[in-house]
Design an enzyme around this catalytic site. Structure first.
Site, short mmCIF file in Angstrom:
data_model
loop_
_atom_site.label_atom_id
_atom_site.label_comp_id
_atom_site.label_asym_id
_atom_site.label_seq_id
_atom_site.Cartn_x
_atom_site.Cartn_y
_atom_site.Cartn_z
N HIS A 1 -10.01 46.91 14.39
CA HIS A 1 -9.57 46.44 15.71
C HIS A 1 -9.24 47.68 16.51
CE1 HIS A 1 -8.84 42.30 14.12
NE2 HIS A 1 -8.64 42.97 13.01
N HIS B 1 -8.72 46.98 8.64
CA HIS B 1 -8.26 45.93 7.72
C HIS B 1 -9.22 45.80 6.56
CE1 HIS B 1 -5.87 43.91 11.18
NE2 HIS B 1 -5.17 44.86 10.56
N THR C 1 -5.27 37.47 11.79
CA THR C 1 -4.89 37.78 13.17
C THR C 1 -5.95 37.25 14.14
OG1 THR C 1 -6.11 39.86 13.24
CG2 THR C 1 -3.83 39.93 12.41
N THR C 2 -7.04 36.72 13.57
CA THR C 2 -8.07 36.14 14.45
C THR C 2 -8.23 34.67 14.06
OG1 THR C 2 -9.77 36.74 12.83
CG2 THR C 2 -9.39 38.29 14.63
N HIS D 1 -12.94 45.59 8.36
CA HIS D 1 -13.27 45.57 9.78
C HIS D 1 -12.21 46.34 10.54
CE1 HIS D 1 -10.59 42.12 9.25
NE2 HIS D 1 -10.14 42.49 10.43
N HIS E 1 -15.70 41.36 18.59
CA HIS E 1 -14.32 41.83 18.75
C HIS E 1 -14.12 43.14 18.01
CE1 HIS E 1 -13.79 37.77 20.12
NE2 HIS E 1 -14.34 37.34 19.00
N GLU F 1 -3.34 46.12 15.92
CA GLU F 1 -2.80 44.74 16.01
C GLU F 1 -1.32 44.75 15.70
OE1 GLU F 1 -5.66 42.01 14.01
OE2 GLU F 1 -5.92 41.74 16.15
C1 LIG Z 1 -12.85 39.66 13.75
C2 LIG Z 1 -13.33 38.74 12.66
N1 LIG Z 1 -12.23 38.41 11.83
C3 LIG Z 1 -12.41 38.33 10.52
O1 LIG Z 1 -13.52 38.41 10.00
C4 LIG Z 1 -11.18 38.25 9.67
C5 LIG Z 1 -11.25 37.53 8.47
C6 LIG Z 1 -10.13 37.54 7.65
C7 LIG Z 1 -8.98 38.25 8.03
CL1 LIG Z 1 -7.62 38.25 6.95
C8 LIG Z 1 -8.92 38.93 9.24
S1 LIG Z 1 -7.53 39.89 9.68
N2 LIG Z 1 -7.75 40.47 11.13
O2 LIG Z 1 -6.35 39.04 9.68
O3 LIG Z 1 -7.51 40.97 8.72
C9 LIG Z 1 -10.04 38.92 10.07
C10 LIG Z 1 -13.96 37.57 13.23
C11 LIG Z 1 -15.00 37.78 14.09
C12 LIG Z 1 -15.67 36.74 14.65
C13 LIG Z 1 -15.30 35.45 14.40
C14 LIG Z 1 -14.27 35.22 13.55
C15 LIG Z 1 -13.60 36.28 12.97
O4 LIG Z 1 -12.58 35.99 12.14
ZN LIG Z 2 -8.31 42.35 11.23
#
Ligand SMILES: C[C@@H](NC(=O)c1ccc(Cl)c(S(N)(=O)=O)c1)c1ccccc1O
Ligand SMILES: [Zn+2]
Length: 227
Positions: free
Chosen positions: A95, A118, A200-201, A93, A64, A105
């Site tokens: 988006h 993020h 958000t994921t 990471h 993603h 997002e």
């Molecule tokens: C995209 C990536 N997401 C994370 O690693 C992630 C972890 C913590 C937070 Cl707080 C966020 S966020 N977007 O809210 O900042 C995103 C992901 C990829 C594959 C599988 C699961 C997965 O979660």
């Molecule tokens: Zn994120």
């Protein structure tokens, strides 16, 4: 069951697989600037951050977008909406979308940006691990930085994007040889919006104190669009 962003496995059906996705403090949100209230005691306790520069960080194709694992025991994020607790960088990471017209997002008054970075931190004052912190309402703090597309490329982002040709497929990873300093990802203007939200994921845990910077950073079209 693989989650994603299609009609059959996207956000509208995540709650079937991940119950927290149906909760009351889900992210992302549209930030309505007219109803965002300023909070004087946020100004009193300035948000401060300190990061180390690291080389040989592992970058992963999450399917993603990309994710850089950057556990930094020497990093500190504190103040602002974070109370007395200290948060430590775990990973960062990105988006982004198919075009530079979309991809962020969060949206601001309905407007999407080309992408969104993020920086994910966890509360090391109260919890013993990232996984444990992610089970608590004040467990994580995420700095969100919008990407605007312009003519200048961002050198730090370039160090990351230049490795993507090696990790074309989901699950692939490689090491970033360059030294990365997360401080350089942050805009110069440090005004932000903050709210209590979630990942958000999936699994969409409702454990994130969101801090979204008002000022975007500029990257080039190539740096934020899928190839
Ligand atoms: C995209 C990536 N997401 C994370 O690693 C992630 C972890 C913590 C937070 Cl707080 C966020 S966020 N977007 O809210 O900042 C995103 C992901 C990829 C594959 C599988 C699961 C997965 O979660
Ligand atoms: Zn994120």
């Amino acid at each position: 069951a693989e989650w994603g962003y299609s009609p059959t496995n996207g956000p509208d059906v995540w709650a079937r697989l991940f119950p927290q996705a149906g909760g009351a403090r889900q992210s992302p949100v549209d930030i309505c600037t007219s109803i965002a209230s300023s909070d004087s005691n946020l100004e009193m306790k300035k948000l401060t951050f300190a990061y180390e520069s690291q080389s040989d960080l592992r970058i992963l194709n999450t399917g993603h977008g990309w994710k850089v694992e950057a556990p930094q025991s020497g990093s500190r994020l504190e103040g602002g909406p974070l109370g007395e607790d200290i948060y430590q960088l775990e990973q960062f990471h990105c988006h982004w979308g198919e075009t530079s017209a979309e991809g962020s997002e969060h949206t601001v008054d309905g407007r999407a940006y080309a992408g969104e970075l993020h920086l994910v931190h966890w509360n090391t004052t109260k919890y013993q691990s990232f996984a444990e912190a992610a089970q608590h309402p004040d467990g994580l703090a995420v700095l969100g930085v919008f990407f605007d597309v312009g003519n200048e490329s961002n050198d730090e982002i370039e160090k990351i994007v230049s490795t993507l040709s090696e990790i074309k497929f989901k699950g692939q990873f490689t090491d970033i040889p360059d030294v990365i300093d997360p401080t350089t990802f942050l805009p110069s203007g440090l005004g932000y919006w903050t709210y209590l939200g979630s990942l958000t994921t999936p699994p969409c845990n409702e454990c994130v104190i969101w801090i979204v910077y008002k000022e975007p950073i500029t990257v080039t079209e190539e740096q934020v669009t899928y190839h």
